[in-house]
Write an enzyme that holds these catalytic residues in place. Structure first.
Site, PDB file in Angstrom:
ATOM      1  N   ASP A  16       1.388  -5.415  30.610  1.00 52.80           N
ATOM      2  CA  ASP A  16       0.098  -4.775  30.100  1.00 52.80           C
ATOM      3  C   ASP A  16       0.403  -3.372  29.497  1.00 52.80           C
ATOM      4  O   ASP A  16       1.413  -2.851  29.705  1.00 52.80           O
ATOM      5  CB  ASP A  16      -0.677  -4.602  31.421  1.00 52.80           C
ATOM      6  CG  ASP A  16      -2.026  -4.187  31.261  1.00 52.80           C
ATOM      7  OD1 ASP A  16      -2.467  -4.923  29.969  1.00 52.80           O
ATOM      8  OD2 ASP A  16      -2.584  -3.244  31.892  1.00 52.80           O
ATOM      9  N   ASP A  18      -2.398  -0.514  28.721  1.00 54.45           N
ATOM     10  CA  ASP A  18      -3.125   0.689  29.324  1.00 54.45           C
ATOM     11  C   ASP A  18      -3.274   0.815  30.660  1.00 54.45           C
ATOM     12  O   ASP A  18      -3.505  -0.149  31.606  1.00 54.45           O
ATOM     13  CB  ASP A  18      -4.667   0.482  28.797  1.00 54.45           C
ATOM     14  CG  ASP A  18      -4.880   0.282  27.382  1.00 54.45           C
ATOM     15  OD1 ASP A  18      -4.303   1.100  26.458  1.00 54.45           O
ATOM     16  OD2 ASP A  18      -5.805  -0.305  26.931  1.00 54.45           O
ATOM     17  N   ASP A 191      -1.193  -2.938  35.805  1.00 54.56           N
ATOM     18  CA  ASP A 191      -1.883  -2.097  36.798  1.00 54.56           C
ATOM     19  C   ASP A 191      -3.290  -2.537  37.283  1.00 54.56           C
ATOM     20  O   ASP A 191      -3.829  -2.065  38.087  1.00 54.56           O
ATOM     21  CB  ASP A 191      -2.355  -0.686  35.650  1.00 54.56           C
ATOM     22  CG  ASP A 191      -3.691  -1.055  34.987  1.00 54.56           C
ATOM     23  OD1 ASP A 191      -4.529  -0.392  35.143  1.00 54.56           O
ATOM     24  OD2 ASP A 191      -3.172  -1.693  33.762  1.00 54.56           O
TER      25      ASP A 191
END
Length: 234
Positions: A16, A18, A191
């Protein structure tokens, strides 16, 4: 940290973007940047941008509505102005946010011979230059529709690369390589609890700088947790 370079199966390292490889949300920051350069009304845009971001964190984002909103200023300005603004965004916002810890992790996988792919819900206009800056050639992002004039329409092309959509988009990528999930060894760093579907699919899920829900789930399931930036939240 070392990685198994066994040739038995191709190894994929999925990331991922961001709050995983970057200590910020590039989509949100791009919106704030367009306000700073005078492309949007500061109060109205910031209020809506913050509301959409809260929806994303809560897992309730309507990504079609968000992409129409997020690309409105870009579409109005046109390709040349948009490209110039994005170059400035990269210099002023993204470059200072690229951390050596993230680069080191990417390079370890690359040097081990893993196929490294960034897989992000953020749209391709914002993220492709970021992937290049991180030294990653392959990216699966939310694709944007282009009209007869070649410019953005505000609509998403195909399936949004978000939640279960990430699993399906990744399966399509695998099929294009003539692979299935069982043909590869896959690791995914994220995250966000929005990425639980893909984390559940891969061989090695890594909760990276995880939000509270994902941290709790990782602990419950015995998934590896990586706090890549430590106390660095700048």
């Amino acid at each position: 940290m070392t990685f198994d370079s066994s040739p038995s199966r191709p190894r994929l390292a999925l990331f991922d973007l961001d709050h995983t490889l970057l200590p910020l949300d590039s989509d949100y920051e791009w919106g704030e940047f367009t306000t700073r350069i005078g492309w949007t009304d500061p109060q109205a845009f910031s209020r809506r941008n913050a509301a959409f971001y809260a929806d994303y964190q809560a897992g309730t984002l309507d990504i079609h509505d968000y992409v129409r909103f997020a690309t409105e200023a870009v579409r109005r300005q046109g390709p040349q102005a948009a490209a110039a603004a994005h170059a400035r965004f990269m210099q002023e916002v993204i470059a200072p946010a690229i951390r050596p810890q993230a680069l080191a992790l990417l390079r370890q996988h690359q040097q081990a011979g893993d196929r490294v792919i960034i897989i992000t819900a953020t749209n391709e206009f914002v993220t492709r230059p970021i992937a290049q800056a991180l030294g990653v050639d392959e990216i699966l992002a939310t694709e944007l529709e282009r009209g007869p004039d070649g410019w953005l329409t505000g609509n998403i092309l195909g399936e949004p690369n978000m939640r279960e959509g990430k699993v399906r988009r990744m399966a399509q990528w695998l099929a294009a390589q003539q692979w299935g999930w069982d043909d590869v060894h896959s690791t995914f760093y994220s995250d966000s609890s929005n990425d639980i579907p893909l984390l559940e699919q891969v061989n090695e899920p890594v909760a990276t700088n995880p939000d509270a829900r994902l941290r709790a789930l990782a602990q419950q399931r015995g998934w590896r947790t990586l706090d890549l930036f430590g106390g660095d939240d700048a």
